[in-house]
Design an enzyme around this catalytic site. Sequence first.
Site, PDB file in Angstrom:
ATOM      1  N   ALA A  75       0.838  -1.201   0.000  1.00 26.22           N
ATOM      2  CA  ALA A  75       0.000   0.000   0.000  1.00 26.22           C
ATOM      3  C   ALA A  75       0.869   1.246   0.000  1.00 26.22           C
ATOM      4  O   ALA A  75       2.027   1.221   0.435  1.00 26.22           O
ATOM      5  CB  ALA A  75      -0.929   0.003   1.214  1.00 26.22           C
ATOM      6  N   ASP A  76       0.275   2.335  -0.468  1.00 24.67           N
ATOM      7  CA  ASP A  76       0.947   3.629  -0.423  1.00 24.67           C
ATOM      8  C   ASP A  76      -0.110   4.713  -0.331  1.00 24.67           C
ATOM      9  O   ASP A  76      -1.163   4.622  -0.976  1.00 24.67           O
ATOM     10  CB  ASP A  76       1.795   3.855  -1.678  1.00 24.67           C
ATOM     11  N   SER A  77       0.143   5.723   0.485  1.00 21.80           N
ATOM     12  CA  SER A  77      -0.808   6.817   0.680  1.00 21.80           C
ATOM     13  C   SER A  77      -0.212   8.142   0.243  1.00 21.80           C
ATOM     14  O   SER A  77       0.983   8.398   0.450  1.00 21.80           O
ATOM     15  CB  SER A  77      -1.224   6.920   2.154  1.00 21.80           C
TER      16      SER A  77
END
Length: 201
Positions: A75-77
């Site tokens: 994941a990456d935000s």
Amino acid sequence: MRIPPTLSLILASKSPRRSQLLEQAGIPFTIRTAETEEVYPPDTPVAEVAPYLARLKARGAAHLLQSDHEVLLTADSVVIVDDEIFGKPRDRAHAIATIGRLSGRTHTVITGCCLKSFTHEEVFCGVAQVQMNRIEPAEIEWYVDTYRPYDKAGAYAIQEWIGLAKIARIEGTYPTVMGLPVDLVYERLVTVAGQSVVGKS
């Protein structure tokens, strides 16, 4: 994306927040991590950066998969204001400036995710609109010096003081802002496994 129902989820992230969210949701997982340089083409539309980086991380960690029963989660935000991405701050001054840009405004948080097995990968993302109240300059400096949010996109964490005292409204899910859209992850894991993935040891 189909694998046998004896699914084993591998979280390829060092983020304690993502681990916490999976634990709270009752989703069993194992942590294995690999270093991936988080770069993206400069012409990438801002809304596509987080899912792009999630896929990049998954492909960089694909060697961690050990069997057909395993699914890798990455994941990456990113935080977006005025079509500009605010990632992790470089230093104190950058963190203070970033929060100053968010103060009194609504920003977008996009958390991109990738589920990857030996033969398939699926990329998706959660999107939330976050309305932040005004934060006084002295409060910003106190927050940065107290919480040192240098590993946080947008230089703040929703579960800390800013989230508790300065967020007026969230349109979307809290976990998306925290770093993992658990509802979407769970939905896709159920599809992959063909059954509930909670309550397992």
